[in-house]
Write an enzyme that holds these catalytic residues in place. Structure first.
Site, PDB file in Angstrom:
ATOM      1  CD  GLU A   1      -8.849   1.994  -4.101  1.00 17.63           C
ATOM      2  OE1 GLU A   1      -8.201   2.886  -3.664  1.00 17.63           O
ATOM      3  OE2 GLU A   1      -9.796   1.576  -3.573  1.00 17.63           O
TER       4      GLU A   1
ATOM      5  CD  GLU B   1      -5.680  -0.483  -2.054  1.00 14.36           C
ATOM      6  OE1 GLU B   1      -6.923  -0.388  -2.357  1.00 14.36           O
ATOM      7  OE2 GLU B   1      -5.451  -0.636  -1.152  1.00 14.36           O
TER       8      GLU B   1
ATOM      9  CD1 TRP C   1      -2.873   1.347   0.426  1.00 13.04           C
ATOM     10  CD2 TRP C   1      -2.091   1.844   2.425  1.00 13.04           C
ATOM     11  NE1 TRP C   1      -3.667   2.329   0.964  1.00 13.04           N
ATOM     12  CE2 TRP C   1      -3.098   2.897   2.186  1.00 13.04           C
ATOM     13  CE3 TRP C   1      -1.439   1.962   3.698  1.00 13.04           C
ATOM     14  CZ2 TRP C   1      -3.636   3.890   3.131  1.00 13.04           C
ATOM     15  CZ3 TRP C   1      -1.923   3.154   4.599  1.00 13.04           C
ATOM     16  CH2 TRP C   1      -3.013   3.903   4.271  1.00 13.04           C
TER      17      TRP C   1
END
Length: 929
Positions: free
Chosen positions: A757, A735, A689
């Site tokens: 994402e 992401e 992340w």
């Protein structure tokens, strides 16, 4: 991910009551069984379930096998430069080993050339410490700041010793130890067994375990008279005492049924939850362990809530050894709903505000049984289930749930969005309610009363009782009948010292390391309804370096050189020197979400391409000082493409619950978060992340909520780059990186469930355009041009360009054209909250998602061989109709509802939407930002 605008409470209550009855009827059927059985696994292992090995520390493949050893050579060097890792390991493996074994005369009586130790277990000769003269390393200056040395926790005393002759006689006569003459002897502790080679005795060589006085691990020792300044990233050290009176430090709580009352347990959990419930970016870490026994009761149930950076687990050999009456839960966090990044954003409230699970990260539950009993303080809504409303980096493993329903969303407060998640080796007697969980992967679970509902991307691997994928994408479910290869995460156990079944023996701690297994279905600890033992090995705690945040670099090097494993106790660790794991079958285990921070641009953790290495339960953060080239590196990049491939398909290097973070609590900088240069690697759940929100104190006027400064400061180029062959990933969440989230260059890779994402905050299209090709945007999932074989099942790519709504990304996925071995199944794209465009799903195939057509849009199957032509910039492919591009009636209704009644809002820091079909009479409940 971001949260979205609220839906009505009435709709949510209707969702709860309707999905349980309406959707659960879609569980496994004859058609589903046929579909699952025919699922393409991409040429996986054997057709029948089998144990790959009773595991693991044996060097019989990488070291003891003469053909393997002879193929690895090393050259003598007179320079002061350290050799590459694989050459150093090769040097160790090619040394003559018979000298040490010949010292043990009893070895000649045993098959397999197996030598006894002094602790009632056996040891392969080939795994004894070798005498190696390594090249002299170049001098490396000491870091400018080091933590103050602290006392190292003392290990639990070793078991009573015996003579070599006694050990040999015991091992050869113990008939219920499988393959005793080759690789396994009992440990004398409650029926656990381990390989002979697992109990490597510590060397008496004090300079690193290599027998010389010229240690390759030698580094300058910090002066005891100079105390470095306190690190601003960490909280002040208040005490060095250990109030919990255990060898694992003050943040580990050992609960036992004799000395802890129900009130004591409840008070402890209440106290820690109060600290951790909103401590998303904090530095506190905790682990709570239950010794075998029963806690709470039907008349006095426990209500245990789990906050950030908290691990809760049982210490039994099986989950049913620890029984908790009551509930262990995670609820929504509730905030005052305000404009994202404005003053006062998301102030916690008493439950009456904006309540979501989208940020419920970094916590875990494992190895126990929950007997659901509703505590008297819970109301009607809370009494309907055990709630586990989590998102990324929150695993549930080896849990047995009886007496009620498990809900993966908290439907008692609004709007209840959730974005998980991972579950493995877990049995639920009741129903599992998926609810608002946008994506989820379940591996080797058993659900006896069905799984209710699906949103965007639900994947079942080797599971029993999940949903069928026969009508994909309605519901959007993907299934694989058998898990092609699995290895459960290592876990702490409490065992009785002395002869098996000796109730008077002293209890001690150990680490159980499950074996790698192929083609499995259902949980590892039950067979035909009966509790069985998970195959694996037991490692005494004294075989580990028990690390604390004050452990010095030379202590890591010394311990690893002596053949020890690493155990990180709960805490945050500044890593100034790379921790290099070079020995095959080394276990690196973190407790309580132990977190390693890269300092001064170092690579915090690196492994050799050596079989059976396990990394589990650790979080790695990019540091603020300088750009790290990599945060976690598996294998030596210089080996490729012609790697000696010392890794082994039967003993894969395994990453379990390994999380990597760039930004959030502090600025972070790295080029690559995870780089895999080894073959035969198993990723069993990871979240990588680059933070879309945090407390870095960016200038909120510089772009949307400080996004321009975030883009410049939190450097994260690529999330993961896989260069090795035969890498398998289950639960790959990546992401927000500034270029490709994932680049897969290795051949014969397999991915089961990918969630990604794209970056939220590119300031301009120029910042989000590939050079020199000019392709607009960076695909989240990119397979390299040289790859011939690759398989993905269940992949989702999402966009939300909050900082510049005009940003365009050409493709969510990109793969080479015309390759018969490249197949992507059940992939999708989705516009999350309005701004942003993805023009196609893969290679120009599939419709555009944008603020007016937000999707999700699915491709049932993309076979590279069917599209032999390379398209210019990926946008001129002919549009495909039929099952490859599907908008289901449910999704169509959702899109109509969104376009007619919703407004785009700039909401909280997670940015995801969930959609659920209630019934044919009820429109889909959606959440919009």
């Amino acid at each position: 991910m971001n949260s979205l605008s609220s839906s009505s409470l009435l709709a949510l209550l209707l969702l709860h009551f309707c999905t349980s009855s309406a959707i659960s009827s879609t569980t496994t059927s004859t058609t589903a069984t046929t579909t699952i059985s025919n699922r393409v696994n991409g040429g996986d292992l054997e057709d029948s379930q089998q144990l790959i090995h009773s595991d693991d520390d044996s060097d019989s493949d990488s070291s003891g096998n003469s053909s393997s050893s002879s193929s690895l050579t090393t050259t003598t060097t007179t320079t002061t430069t350290r050799q590459p890792l694989h050459l150093e390991a090769a040097a160790r493996r090619t040394r003559v080993r018979s000298a040490q074994c010949s010292l043990y005369t009893g070895c000649q009586q045993l098959a397999g050339n197996c030598c006894p130790t002094d602790t009632n277990v056996m040891l392969y000769c080939c795994n004894s410490p070798m005498v190696v003269t390594p090249p002299t390393p170049a001098p490396i200056p000491a870091p400018t700041r080091r933590p103050t040395p602290q006392p190292i926790p003392q290990p639990i005393p070793t078991p009573p010793t015996s003579t070599n002759d006694d050990t040999a006689a015991f091992c050869t006569s113990h008939s219920n130890c499988p393959n005793v003459d080759v690789d396994c002897c009992p440990t004398q502790v409650d029926g656990f067994y381990m390989d002979c080679c697992d109990n490597v005795p510590p060397t008496t060589d004090t300079d690193g375990g290599d027998g010389d006085n010229n240690n390759v691990f030698d580094r300058p020792t910090p002066s005891p008279t100079s105390t470095p300044p306190r690190d601003p990233l960490l909280p002040p050290t208040t005490t060095t005492s250990n109030p919990n009176n255990n060898s694992l430090g003050p943040n580990v709580y050992m609960i036992d049924p004799e000395s802890w009352t129900t009130n004591d347990i409840q008070s402890l959990f209440d106290s820690l939850y109060k600290k951790q419930v909103n401590n998303e970016m904090g530095t506190e870490r905790y682990a709570i362990y239950f010794a075998p026994g029963t806690y709470g009761s039907p008349t006095a149930p426990l209500l245990l809530q789990v906050g950030y950076y908290t691990e809760v687990a049982g210490l039994g050999a099986n989950p049913t050894d620890v029984i908790v009456y009551g509930k262990i839960e995670v609820y929504n966090r509730c905030f005052v709903k305000k404009d994202f990044f404005q003053e006062g954003e998301f102030i916690p409230t008493d439950g009456s505000g904006h309540c979501i699970a989208l940020n419920n990260f970094w916590r875990s539950l494992a190895n126990l049984q929950i007997h659901i009993i509703t505590p008297p303080q819970q109301d009607f809504c809370r009494g309907q289930a055990n709630f586990w409303a989590v998102s990324q980096a929150s695993s549930m493993r080896r849990v047995s749930i009886v007496g009620g329903k498990l809900s993966l969303m908290d439907f008692c407060t609004n709007p209840a969005y959730a974005s998980g998640g991972f579950m493995a080796d877990t049995l639920v007697q009741g129903q599992i309610e998926n609810g608002s969980q946008q994506q989820w992967i379940s591996r080797n679970i058993e659900v006896q009363n069905g799984w209710s509902g699906a949103v965007w991307n639900q994947v079942f691997v080797g599971s029993i009782g999940g949903l069928s994928d026969a009508s994909f994408p309605d519901p959007p479910v993907s299934t694989v009948a058998d898990t092609p290869i699995a290895r459960e995460k290592p876990f702490l156990v409490m065992v009785r010292q002395g002869q098996a079944n000796n109730s008077n023996g002293k209890m001690k701690m150990a680490v159980f390391v499950p074996s790698a297994v192929a083609n499995t279905r259902g949980v590892s600890w039950k067979s035909s309804g009966q509790t069985t033992s998970t195959p694996g090995k037991l490692l005494p705690l004294e075989d580990f370096l028990i690390a604390t945040p004050s452990t010095l670099a030379q202590e890591y090097r010394l311990a690893l050189g002596q053949g020890k494993h690493l155990l990180f106790t709960p805490g945050v660790y500044n890593i100034y020197d790379t921790i290099r794991v070079e020995r095959a079958h080394t276990v690196v285990l973190g407790l309580g979400h132990a977190t390693l921070i890269a300092r001064n641009g170092v690579v915090p953790l690196q492994t050799l391409d050596a079989e059976g290495i396990i990394l589990a339960g650790i979080t790695i953060d990019a540091g603020p000082d300088a750009v790290s080239p990599v945060l976690l590196q598996i294998g030596d990049r210089s080996q490729l493409p012609s790697s000696p491939a010392t890794s082994n398909p039967n003993h894969p290097i395994t990453l379990s619950d390994v999380y990597i973070r760039v930004g959030g609590p502090y600025v972070g900088k790295t080029n690559i978060a995870l780089e895999i240069n080894a073959h035969h690697v198993l990723i069993d759940h990871t979240w990588i992340w680059r933070a879309d929100h945090g407390i870095e104190n960016f200038d909120k006027s510089d772009g949307y909520g400080g996004d321009n400064e975030r883009w410049r400061s939190n450097v994260g180029v690529n999330g993961a780059i896989v260069n090795g062959n035969n890498v398998v990933a289950m639960g790959l969440f990546v992401e927000h990186f500034q270029q490709h989230n994932l680049i897969w260059n290795g051949d014969n890779g397999k991915v089961y469930m990918f969630q990604s994402e794209l970056a939220y905050e590119p300031p301009s299209q120029m910042d989000w355009t590939q050079q020199p090709s000019g392709i607009l945007g960076y695909e989240a999932y990119k397979v390299g041009d040289a790859v011939q074989n690759h398989y993905l099942l269940g992949g989702g790519v999402y966009c939300y360009n909050r900082n510049n709504p005009d940003i365009v990304t050409e493709r969510g996925f990109a793969v080479p054209k015309g390759r018969s071995g490249i197949v992507l199944e059940h992939i999708m794209t989705r516009n999350l909250s309005g701004p942003g465009i993805i023009r196609s799903i893969v290679n120009g195939i599939g419709p555009q998602v944008d603020s007016n057509n937000r999707g999700p849009y699915y491709l049932d199957r993309y076979a590279s061989i069917d599209y032999p032509t390379r398209f210019s910039n990926g946008i001129s492919a002919p549009f495909q109709t039929g099952k490859e591009e599907i908008e289901t009636p449910a999704v169509f209704a959702a899109n109509q509802a969104e376009s007619s009644g919703a407004s785009i809002q700039k909401g909280n820091p997670r940015g995801i939407i969930w959609t659920i079909a209630l019934a044919s009479m009820i429109s889909i409940v959606l959440a919009l930002r």
